[in-house]
Design a protein around this motif. Structure first.
Motif, PDB file in Angstrom:
ATOM      1  N   ASP A   1       0.807  -1.216   0.000  1.00 35.75           N
ATOM      2  CA  ASP A   1       0.000   0.000   0.000  1.00 35.75           C
ATOM      3  C   ASP A   1       0.842   1.270   0.000  1.00 35.75           C
ATOM      4  N   ALA A   2       2.130   1.126   0.355  1.00 32.27           N
ATOM      5  CA  ALA A   2       3.010   2.293   0.439  1.00 32.27           C
ATOM      6  C   ALA A   2       3.756   2.563  -0.859  1.00 32.27           C
ATOM      7  N   CYS A   3       3.316   1.958  -1.929  1.00 29.37           N
ATOM      8  CA  CYS A   3       3.984   2.119  -3.224  1.00 29.37           C
ATOM      9  C   CYS A   3       4.065   3.599  -3.603  1.00 29.37           C
ATOM     10  N   PRO A   4       5.244   4.074  -4.009  1.00 29.53           N
ATOM     11  CA  PRO A   4       5.393   5.496  -4.380  1.00 29.53           C
ATOM     12  C   PRO A   4       4.395   5.931  -5.448  1.00 29.53           C
ATOM     13  N   GLN A   5       3.897   7.148  -5.288  1.00 31.77           N
ATOM     14  CA  GLN A   5       2.873   7.671  -6.179  1.00 31.77           C
ATOM     15  C   GLN A   5       3.400   8.730  -7.151  1.00 31.77           C
ATOM     16  N   ASP A   6       4.609   9.251  -6.876  1.00 29.94           N
ATOM     17  CA  ASP A   6       5.082  10.436  -7.598  1.00 29.94           C
ATOM     18  C   ASP A   6       5.862  10.071  -8.858  1.00 29.94           C
ATOM     19  N   GLY A   7       5.194   9.429  -9.790  1.00 23.63           N
ATOM     20  CA  GLY A   7       5.856   8.995 -11.014  1.00 23.63           C
ATOM     21  C   GLY A   7       6.455  10.116 -11.830  1.00 23.63           C
ATOM     22  N   ASP A   8       5.719  11.209 -11.975  1.00 20.17           N
ATOM     23  CA  ASP A   8       6.223  12.319 -12.787  1.00 20.17           C
ATOM     24  C   ASP A   8       7.383  13.050 -12.107  1.00 20.17           C
ATOM     25  N   THR A   9       7.346  13.112 -10.771  1.00 16.37           N
ATOM     26  CA  THR A   9       8.445  13.752 -10.043  1.00 16.37           C
ATOM     27  C   THR A   9       9.728  12.949 -10.223  1.00 16.37           C
ATOM     28  N   GLU A  10       9.611  11.634 -10.145  1.00 19.92           N
ATOM     29  CA  GLU A  10      10.782  10.786 -10.353  1.00 19.92           C
ATOM     30  C   GLU A  10      11.252  10.874 -11.807  1.00 19.92           C
ATOM     31  N   ALA A  11      10.306  10.919 -12.727  1.00 17.65           N
ATOM     32  CA  ALA A  11      10.666  11.039 -14.141  1.00 17.65           C
ATOM     33  C   ALA A  11      11.417  12.338 -14.401  1.00 17.65           C
ATOM     34  N   GLU A  12      10.988  13.402 -13.756  1.00 16.63           N
ATOM     35  CA  GLU A  12      11.666  14.681 -13.916  1.00 16.63           C
ATOM     36  C   GLU A  12      13.102  14.610 -13.413  1.00 16.63           C
TER      37      GLU A  12
ATOM     38  N   GLY B   1      15.117  12.568 -15.995  1.00 16.28           N
ATOM     39  CA  GLY B   1      15.358  13.299 -17.228  1.00 16.28           C
ATOM     40  C   GLY B   1      16.307  14.474 -17.062  1.00 16.28           C
ATOM     41  N   LYS B   2      16.285  15.094 -15.914  1.00 16.66           N
ATOM     42  CA  LYS B   2      17.102  16.290 -15.690  1.00 16.66           C
ATOM     43  C   LYS B   2      18.530  15.967 -15.280  1.00 16.66           C
ATOM     44  N   HIS B   3      18.714  14.848 -14.552  1.00 19.03           N
ATOM     45  CA  HIS B   3      20.023  14.600 -13.944  1.00 19.03           C
ATOM     46  C   HIS B   3      20.728  13.327 -14.407  1.00 19.03           C
ATOM     47  N   MET B   4      20.103  12.508 -15.243  1.00 15.94           N
ATOM     48  CA  MET B   4      20.733  11.252 -15.668  1.00 15.94           C
ATOM     49  C   MET B   4      20.851  11.198 -17.182  1.00 15.94           C
ATOM     50  N   VAL B   5      21.605  12.123 -17.711  1.00 19.81           N
ATOM     51  CA  VAL B   5      21.671  12.311 -19.156  1.00 19.81           C
ATOM     52  C   VAL B   5      22.413  11.188 -19.884  1.00 19.81           C
ATOM     53  N   ASN B   6      23.200  10.395 -19.151  1.00 22.35           N
ATOM     54  CA  ASN B   6      23.986   9.341 -19.796  1.00 22.35           C
ATOM     55  C   ASN B   6      23.342   7.958 -19.710  1.00 22.35           C
ATOM     56  N   LEU B   7      22.105   7.898 -19.243  1.00 19.29           N
ATOM     57  CA  LEU B   7      21.437   6.605 -19.134  1.00 19.29           C
ATOM     58  C   LEU B   7      21.310   5.926 -20.494  1.00 19.29           C
ATOM     59  N   GLU B   8      21.595   4.611 -20.482  1.00 17.81           N
ATOM     60  CA  GLU B   8      21.407   3.804 -21.676  1.00 17.81           C
ATOM     61  C   GLU B   8      20.314   2.754 -21.474  1.00 17.81           C
ATOM     62  N   ARG B   9      20.071   2.410 -20.221  1.00 16.91           N
ATOM     63  CA  ARG B   9      19.053   1.400 -19.903  1.00 16.91           C
ATOM     64  C   ARG B   9      18.217   1.897 -18.727  1.00 16.91           C
ATOM     65  N   LEU B  10      16.894   1.921 -18.911  1.00 11.95           N
ATOM     66  CA  LEU B  10      15.989   2.401 -17.867  1.00 11.95           C
ATOM     67  C   LEU B  10      14.794   1.463 -17.735  1.00 11.95           C
ATOM     68  N   GLU B  11      14.564   0.996 -16.514  1.00 12.04           N
ATOM     69  CA  GLU B  11      13.406   0.162 -16.212  1.00 12.04           C
ATOM     70  C   GLU B  11      12.566   0.859 -15.157  1.00 12.04           C
ATOM     71  N   ILE B  12      11.297   1.132 -15.486  1.00 16.61           N
ATOM     72  CA  ILE B  12      10.390   1.785 -14.533  1.00 16.61           C
ATOM     73  C   ILE B  12       9.026   1.097 -14.580  1.00 16.61           C
ATOM     74  N   GLN B  13       9.012  -0.200 -14.454  1.00 14.78           N
ATOM     75  CA  GLN B  13       7.763  -0.958 -14.492  1.00 14.78           C
ATOM     76  C   GLN B  13       6.799  -0.489 -13.411  1.00 14.78           C
ATOM     77  N   PHE B  14       5.530  -0.350 -13.795  1.00 18.11           N
ATOM     78  CA  PHE B  14       4.443   0.028 -12.900  1.00 18.11           C
ATOM     79  C   PHE B  14       4.612   1.417 -12.269  1.00 18.11           C
ATOM     80  N   SER B  15       5.431   2.241 -12.897  1.00 21.48           N
ATOM     81  CA  SER B  15       5.507   3.636 -12.469  1.00 21.48           C
ATOM     82  C   SER B  15       4.189   4.317 -12.807  1.00 21.48           C
ATOM     83  N   ARG B  16       3.829   5.329 -12.032  1.00 22.06           N
ATOM     84  CA  ARG B  16       2.588   6.062 -12.295  1.00 22.06           C
ATOM     85  C   ARG B  16       2.853   7.350 -13.077  1.00 22.06           C
ATOM     86  N   LEU B  17       3.908   7.356 -13.835  1.00 19.17           N
ATOM     87  CA  LEU B  17       4.187   8.554 -14.622  1.00 19.17           C
ATOM     88  C   LEU B  17       3.141   8.734 -15.718  1.00 19.17           C
ATOM     89  N   SER B  18       2.979   9.974 -16.115  1.00 18.62           N
ATOM     90  CA  SER B  18       2.032  10.322 -17.174  1.00 18.62           C
ATOM     91  C   SER B  18       2.809  10.628 -18.448  1.00 18.62           C
TER      92      SER B  18
END
Length: 301
Positions: free
Chosen positions: A190-201, A204-221
């Protein structure tokens, strides 16, 4: 030659022990004799500490979520950190806590890979130490760690500029049938994080060198996905499975920016107005067009 070695020189024995799995090493030669234990503590053997094969070998147990089990994992991490003499570059465990992670951060500045999925008592506090003291980090898996927030993503992104892999998968929060058979404590689900867009921001803003990203079941829009695709142009692999707030159009419009993308995992689910998440393939056939489709207790401390 010392009979205590059974006719083997220390360097030969070290070579043999290095070929054993972590579980074999921890439950076997360590307990043969003191001289063998000394060899098992050679820093050469502990540049990596990977318990993931052990966890994968057994069905998930409710016992793994107990305080006693967490203390045992923490104790193992501290032991390996000491034996590595600061040379540890890889840690892959589950169910550890802030105590062990802070201990590792203070003593292992060359850490390159850290996977601590399903660790309910790891927080931003210990992750801040990792961010500031382990700047060589290239791979991070904080899946199912609900006490870690977007603040950690910001700190890691700012300080670990070589990070190329991030796994921030969440649990399937919407399927009640899975909850009934789950060994995960209900309050944790029940405590699953809800702030998908905040994490996405933050990503996107601070991990410019990412080559592999997994965000299953994130609530991002769609907004969050746009921030990721705009800020991480080097992405080659993107896993959006279970991201139910994204439509096929949202995904198509945004991933078109990722010129290096080689593999994309689509949400493949949708949420009906009344009922649980069901496979989207059953309702929307067009999704087919987009598809690419341990016994720790024995390890005495």
């Amino acid at each position: 030659m010392d009979d205590d070695w059974g006719g083997l020189a220390p360097e030969i024995l070290t070579n043999i022990i290095s070929r054993l799995t972590i579980q074999e090493r921890w439950t076997g030669p360590m307990f043969v004799r003191k001289s063998w234990l000394a060899v098992c503590r050679d820093p050469y053997l502990w540049s990596s500490f990977d318990l993931e094969p052990c966890f994968e070998s057994y069905p998930e147990s409710a016992q793994w979520w107990s305080p006693d089990f967490e203390r045992k994992i923490d104790s193992m991490i501290r032991s390996v950190v000491d034996w590595s003499d600061g040379g540890l570059t890889e840690i892959r465990v589950r169910h550890c806590s802030d105590h062990a992670l802070s201990y590792a951060a203070d003593r292992c500045p060359n850490l390159e890979a850290l996977a601590i999925r399903s660790s309910p008592h790891v927080t931003d506090a210990s992750m801040a130490k990792i961010a500031f003291r382990c700047r060589s980090l290239k791979e991070l898996d904080i899946s199912y760690c609900h006490e870690i927030s977007h603040d950690t993503l910001v700190m890691i992104g700012r300080n670990c500029v070589n990070l190329t892999t991030l796994k921030r998968n969440l649990m399937d929060w919407s399927d009640s049938s899975r909850r009934m058979g789950s060994v995960v404590p209900t309050e944790y689900l029940d405590a699953c994080p809800q702030d998908g867009d905040t994490e996405a921001e933050a990503i996107g803003k601070h991990m410019v060198n990412l080559e592999r990203l997994e965000i299953q079941f994130s609530r991002l829009s769609a907004k969050g996905l746009a921030l990721v695709c705009e800020g991480c142009p080097k992405l080659e692999y993107l896993d959006l499975f279970g991201c139910v707030h994204l439509s096929s159009r949202d995904i198509a419009n945004n991933v078109s920016r990722l010129k290096l993308l080689k593999e994309l995992k689509k949400p493949d689910v949708y949420v009906p107005r009344a009922g649980d998440v069901v496979p989207q393939m059953e309702r929307y056939g067009h999704w087919r067009l987009y598809d690419e489709r341990f016994d720790i207790q024995s390890m005495r401390i």
